[in-house]
Design a protein around this motif. Structure first.
Motif, PDB file in Angstrom:
ATOM      1  N   LEU A 436     -51.729  37.468 -16.907  1.00 48.32           N
ATOM      2  CA  LEU A 436     -51.478  36.135 -17.431  1.00 48.32           C
ATOM      3  C   LEU A 436     -50.185  36.078 -18.250  1.00 48.32           C
ATOM      4  N   TRP A 437     -49.426  35.013 -18.019  1.00 44.58           N
ATOM      5  CA  TRP A 437     -48.229  34.706 -18.791  1.00 44.58           C
ATOM      6  C   TRP A 437     -48.486  33.417 -19.566  1.00 44.58           C
ATOM      7  N   SER A 438     -47.956  33.339 -20.773  1.00 46.84           N
ATOM      8  CA  SER A 438     -48.157  32.144 -21.590  1.00 46.84           C
ATOM      9  C   SER A 438     -46.956  31.948 -22.504  1.00 46.84           C
ATOM     10  N   LEU A 439     -46.945  30.806 -23.186  1.00 49.59           N
ATOM     11  CA  LEU A 439     -45.919  30.593 -24.198  1.00 49.59           C
ATOM     12  C   LEU A 439     -46.248  31.347 -25.475  1.00 49.59           C
ATOM     13  N   GLY A 440     -47.478  31.849 -25.596  1.00 54.04           N
ATOM     14  CA  GLY A 440     -47.899  32.479 -26.838  1.00 54.04           C
ATOM     15  C   GLY A 440     -48.197  31.466 -27.923  1.00 54.04           C
ATOM     16  N   ARG A 441     -48.198  30.204 -27.558  1.00 49.92           N
ATOM     17  CA  ARG A 441     -48.418  29.117 -28.514  1.00 49.92           C
ATOM     18  C   ARG A 441     -48.780  27.872 -27.722  1.00 49.92           C
ATOM     19  N   GLU A 442     -48.978  26.765 -28.440  1.00 48.32           N
ATOM     20  CA  GLU A 442     -49.244  25.498 -27.775  1.00 48.32           C
ATOM     21  C   GLU A 442     -47.940  24.899 -27.240  1.00 48.32           C
ATOM     22  N   SER A 443     -48.056  24.047 -26.249  1.00 51.11           N
ATOM     23  CA  SER A 443     -46.858  23.551 -25.560  1.00 51.11           C
ATOM     24  C   SER A 443     -46.641  22.053 -25.772  1.00 51.11           C
ATOM     25  N   ASP A 444     -47.015  21.550 -26.948  1.00 52.38           N
ATOM     26  CA  ASP A 444     -46.815  20.127 -27.231  1.00 52.38           C
ATOM     27  C   ASP A 444     -45.363  19.711 -27.027  1.00 52.38           C
TER      28      ASP A 444
END
Length: 689
Positions: A436-444
């Protein structure tokens, strides 16, 4: 609290040896690192709001003894002998060679309270400074001080300095002791009589209280006296006087409706927000830091503050600052675009093996110059073509080759839930999964930059799904993606860049955008996390009060001005209602929206999970979720509740009955939430079948 003298030695003296013996029984692992970050400063919490070990900084709620105080009969005897209502109380330790820097306690909590010190372990070289005076507080003495004046502590010795520190509203007995000290009365030895039960101590009773209109008038006059000297032009002084008078009138009107009743907290919040919004910033220029006017302004701004913690709780042993992106105001659209566009260009270079910038298409132009020009153009309204500038560039073919090689999203995983349901904790656990890849945070900020926006709510439907929007969202996400180890996708060499990847995304407001997400990525997987209503509503209320979750700084039609967390449709009837009703609405509306959306999505694309199940059996639950998402379970998955770390957005430490602190406000609302809760249970049952 303002005192006539900066430092006052009260006419009391205790046996420090008895107290030091009790202090020595605490292990080093029981001392909590000071959340403000003062180096070498730690504490043992003895009395806190609700008696929680980890709620050291909470200042709203009934004061109760912690289990630590139950072990200390001599310390309890000291507290009983002070004859004051006892608020937050700690053993405060300062390591050798460390200092507490000069500061003032200029908020509403301290405006009504003072602090008593009883030194237990000290050294003659250790000093306490306040208001230009410096003293050594000897072991066993009893001191108080004017905490509105600058004060600091210095420990140049080779030992730990440990004080018993008691916050209090004061009492007639304490005022008599201060008067006696001012007249030179010698200290009297106090014989400690151990045996007082913690529950028998005179804890400060809790009540919701705001400034009386007369008190606010006094504070505004303090501000007026200083600012009218700084601003000598008639227009500036007239503007200042008008704003302060409007503040007083609005506060008076709110106080006549609500008085000291928590039902008015959102209206009071709106009055304070209006002062910040409407008063030109230039009028505050020149206020002396720590001066009377600056302190008065701080008192007004913190009337509704429920914690002295400036950021959500990070851990029991050490506090780290909340991620800047989650707390700082969003950057301007052009700044966000510039940062994202440069990342996309770098990613495209790697994807195509280009050493410099993208090829110029059409001739005579290049992507770098185009993006640079865009980033420095003046701001434009969201409704203008500015929002679609990336799509315009794509249409012209500038990124044609890049889109042929940039990764696509394969079965992206979206966590959706009502606010404060544990989604951050689940997200942080799943980021450990290697694929899994993510921003490591929310993407608002990512969605705000490209998705259609409406002041009416955060909801977005499938009708907004277009290939251009998918490309724009993917473009911005790809530039910031990291894996579970924190390695950036943009940093991968060209031959390691995947053609497709698994995205993990968690943004609370996306719970109102499921139809859009499902249409943009037809193979997306959704994890619906839900939590019991009482706990969720209490946590939502706590988030609102913390001030750290504001999503709309000035919502038209909302008296309180600031709106926190997601904004469901049909929020307007909530204006003027108590915070508990707003929180219950957010919980109910979000869960209903999620279930409505999932009902029209193929069942194999979504699953449900209970928060209570996750915290009780984290490894088993993660295994189930990983099987659903077709990814391996991380080897380091926690096996029990005690192994779960606090998530980055935790405001106060979890507790099974924490919601009961808001029982009076929440319990009457629970019958109205039963239909949504029953529907959630039916959803859960359908997945199990």
């Amino acid at each position: 609290m303002r005192l006539e003298h900066a430092l006052v030695r009260l006419p009391l003296r205790f046996d420090p040896a008895e107290l030091a013996a009790e202090v020595a029984c605490f292990g080093d692992d029981e001392w909590l690192v000071h959340p403000t970050g003062y180096l070498g400063s730690s504490s043992i919490v003895l009395v806190t709001a609700h008696g929680s070990i980890n709620d050291d900084f909470a200042i709203a709620g009934p004061m109760r003894a912690t289990p630590h105080l139950a072990r200390c009969e001599h310390l309890r005897a000291v507290l009983a002998s002070l004859d004051v209502p006892i608020s937050r109380t700690r053993l405060m330790r300062l390591h050798p060679g460390q200092s507490v820097p000069e500061h003032v306690d200029d908020n509403y909590h301290w405006w009504r309270r003072l602090r008593i010190h009883v030194p237990i372990v000290t050294d003659p070289s250790i000093t306490f400074s306040c208001g230009g005076l410096r003293v050594h507080m000897a072991a066993g003495e009893c001191w108080t001080f004017d905490n509105e004046r600058p004060h600091r502590v210095d420990n140049p010795s080779a030992i730990d300095r440990i004080h018993l520190v008691v916050d209090t509203l004061g009492s007639p007995s304490l005022w008599q002791k201060i008067a006696a000290a001012d007249s030179g009365a010698p200290p009297v030895d106090v014989a400690l009589a151990p045996g007082a039960r913690p529950s028998a101590l005179p804890f400060e009773p809790y009540r919701f209280a705001v400034l009386e209109p007369s008190e606010l008038e006094g504070l505004t006059e303090t501000i007026w006296r200083e600012l009218q000297v700084l601003h000598t032009t008639t227009s500036m002084r007239t503007a200042l006087r008008g704003h302060l008078d409007r503040l007083l009138a609005r506060w008076q009107a709110a106080f006549e409706r609500h008085g000291h009743d928590r039902s008015g907290e959102l209206e009071y919040a709106g009055v304070i927000a209006a002062l910040a919004d409407e008063l030109p910033r230039g009028l505050w220029c020149g206020l002396e830091p720590g001066g009377a006017a600056a302190s008065a302004l701080a008192v007004i701004n913190t009337v509704l503050q429920v914690s002295n913690r400036s950021a959500p709780l990070q851990s029991v042993s050490a506090a780290q600052g909340r991620e800047a992106a989650a707390t700082a105001p969003l950057a301007s659209p052009s700044a966000r675009y510039q940062a994202s566009a440069r990342g996309a260009e770098h990613l495209a270079h790697h994807a195509m093996g280009c050493p410099a910038r993208l090829p110029t298409e059409p001739a005579g132009r290049n992507l770098s110059a185009e993006l640079e020009r865009f980033a420095h153009e003046p701001e434009a309204p969201a409704s203008s073509s500015k929002r679609g500038a990336l799509d315009h560039l794509l249409a012209e073919g500038l990124l044609k080759r890049a889109w042929e090689v940039l990764p696509t999203f394969d079965r992206p995983v979206f966590i959706v839930s009502a606010p404060r349901s544990g989604s951050t904790m689940l997200f942080e656990l799943l980021t450990r999964c290697p694929p899994l890849w993510s921003l490591g945070r929310e993407s608002d900020d990512v969605f705000a930059a490209v998705a259609p926006a409406s002041s009416g709510s955060d909801a977005l439907g499938a009708e907004h799904a277009t290939p251009e929007l998918e490309r724009a969202l993917r473009h911005r996400l790809l530039t910031e993606l990291v894996d579970g180890r924190g390695a950036r996708l943009c940093a991968l060499p060209p031959d390691e860049l995947p053609r497709s990847l698994r995205l993990l995304e968690k943004t609370p407001r996306n719970a109102l955008r499921l139809p859009l997400l499902a249409a943009l990525w037809p193979d997306a997987r959704f994890v619906y996390l839900h939590r019991d209503p009482a706990s969720s509503v209490a946590s939502i209320m706590e988030a609102w009060r913390s001030g750290g979750f504001v999503t709309r700084a000035r919502l038209p039609g909302w008296t309180a001005r600031r709106w926190s967390l997601l904004l469901p449709p049909q929020w307007e009837p909530l204006d003027g209602r108590p915070l508990a009703e707003v929180a219950a609405f957010q919980w109910a509306a979000t869960n209903a929206a999620i279930m409505d959306a999932l009902a029209s999505i193929d069942a194999h694309r979504w699953t449900t999970i209970e928060y209570e199940q996750l915290v009780a059996r984290p490894r088993t639950t993660l295994q189930m979720l990983c099987d659903f998402a077709e990814i391996p379970t991380p080897l380091d998955a926690p096996t029990a509740n005690r192994d779960l770390p606090l998530s980055r957005h935790t405001v106060s430490a979890p507790a099974p009955d924490k919601w009961a602190r808001e029982r009076e406000a929440i319990e009457p609302l629970l019958p109205g939430l039963q239909s949504i809760q029953a529907r959630i249970h039916a959803f859960t049952a359908s997945v199990r079948r």
